[in-house]
Enzyme design. Structure first.
Site, PDB file in Angstrom:
ATOM      1  N   GLY A 127       3.321 -36.268  -0.864  1.00 28.80           N
ATOM      2  CA  GLY A 127       3.489 -37.662  -0.441  1.00 28.80           C
ATOM      3  C   GLY A 127       4.149 -37.732   0.935  1.00 28.80           C
ATOM      4  O   GLY A 127       3.806 -38.583   1.767  1.00 28.80           O
ATOM      5  N   ASP A 128       5.100 -36.847   1.176  1.00 29.67           N
ATOM      6  CA  ASP A 128       5.783 -36.825   2.482  1.00 29.67           C
ATOM      7  C   ASP A 128       4.807 -36.438   3.585  1.00 29.67           C
ATOM      8  O   ASP A 128       4.843 -36.983   4.690  1.00 29.67           O
ATOM      9  CB  ASP A 128       6.937 -35.817   2.461  1.00 29.67           C
TER      10      ASP A 128
END
Ligand code: RIB
Length: 308
Positions: free
Chosen positions: A256-257
């Protein structure tokens, strides 16, 4: 399309030392499981996103706090090696932030974060970096540092119309939705439900209701990542779905990052919204192919090849 590949992105966020245990399956409440091994890696949502942006060619300034300990010194050197400007990373009297992470054989994870130095990034300290935020092409924030500091950063960006990308993880119950402008909100399905009180699976059927929710929360564009399913992109103009890049994930920590960092780089370069999502989908997928939050973060060229 040729684009400026050194757009300046400011990331305000956390740096952690991740202790990663590989387990067959994640433990339930009260349960003990044995791990096959333990690894120590660099992590933290702020730094992971900064690294993803930097590897995509952005000129990244990270604003955050490290502890006055060996981990803090190692981390600063690591960020420098990655080409990230750390002149706004303060060393404070505390231990460097850390995270206990369990990863199972399917690549799923559980994370416990110990904020340490990250908790000492104060709003007054952030304000001293005002000029950096005000000239950036985009501001990227998460919620692993104190809420008032993140809100201050968003207000500074809003004041100069610097686009704000918020990945509101971990969710904070007191976030002042509607009082600040979020240009792009990047969430997963669970986070979307918590913030908007509605299931994003229904966006297509309830378009007007969702558009009203966005206005109420001060969000211009909503991006919902859904693992291997297409990513949802909702704006005033309507809903679009962007296909994901198929891979067999080994470790989803940091995916997600990576999505957020890659997305923000392309946004800062002025790329069209759906193109930003297409790149971010591929970058996030490639990030799952190695163990560790930062080890798998791809460089721009890797993503370009995957997309080709
Ligand atoms: O998003 C993954 C990150 O969450 C890990 O690197 C860990 O440090 C926690 O911040």
């Amino acid at each position: 399309m040729a684009r400026n590949s050194a757009a300046s992105v400011v990331v305000v966020g956390s740096m952690n030392v991740d202790l990663i245990a590989s387990v067959k399956r994640l433990p339930g409440p009260g349960e003990t499981v044995a791990a096959a091994g333990l690894e120590k890696r660099f992590g933290g949502k702020g730094a992971n996103q900064a690294l993803a942006a930097s590897r995509h060619g952005a000129q990244v300034t990270l604003i955050g706090c490290l502890g006055d300990d060996p981990d803090g010194r190692d981390y600063r050197n690591h960020l420098r090696r990655e080409g990230i400007n750390c002149s706004s990373v303060n060393t404070v009297k505390s231990g460097t932030g850390s995270a206990f992470i369990a990863v199972d054989t399917k690549g799923e994870n559980q994370i416990i974060v110990i904020p340490g130095a990250n908790a000492l990034l104060t709003a007054p300290a952030l304000k001293m970096q005002r000029s950096r935020i005000e000239v950036a092409k985009a501001l990227l924030v998460q919620l692993e540092v104190p809420l008032e500091t993140v809100v201050e950063a968003i207000k500074l960006a809003n004041g100069r119309e610097v686009p704000v990308v918020l990945n509101p993880s971990p969710i904070h119950p007191d976030f002042p939705w509607g009082k600040v402008t979020i240009n792009v909100l990047i969430v997963n399905g669970g986070e979307a439900k918590e913030i908007f009180g509605a299931d994003p699976a229904d966006i297509g059927e309830q378009l007007d209701a969702w558009k009203a929710r966005l206005v109420e929360k001060g969000v211009r564009t909503l991006v919902v990542t859904r693992g291997e399913k297409s990513t949802l992109v909702l704006t005033e103009a309507g809903l679009k779905k962007v296909a994901t890049h198929k891979v067999k994930p080994l470790d989803t920590v940091g995916a997600g990052d990576t999505f957020a960092g890659a997305f923000t780089t392309h946004l800062a370069e002025g790329a069209p919204l759906l193109e930003c999502v297409r790149w971010a989908n591929a970058a996030g997928a490639l990030a799952t192919l190695k163990v560790g939050a930062q080890e798998g973060i791809p460089h721009r060229g890797d993503v370009q090849s995957a997309l080709a």
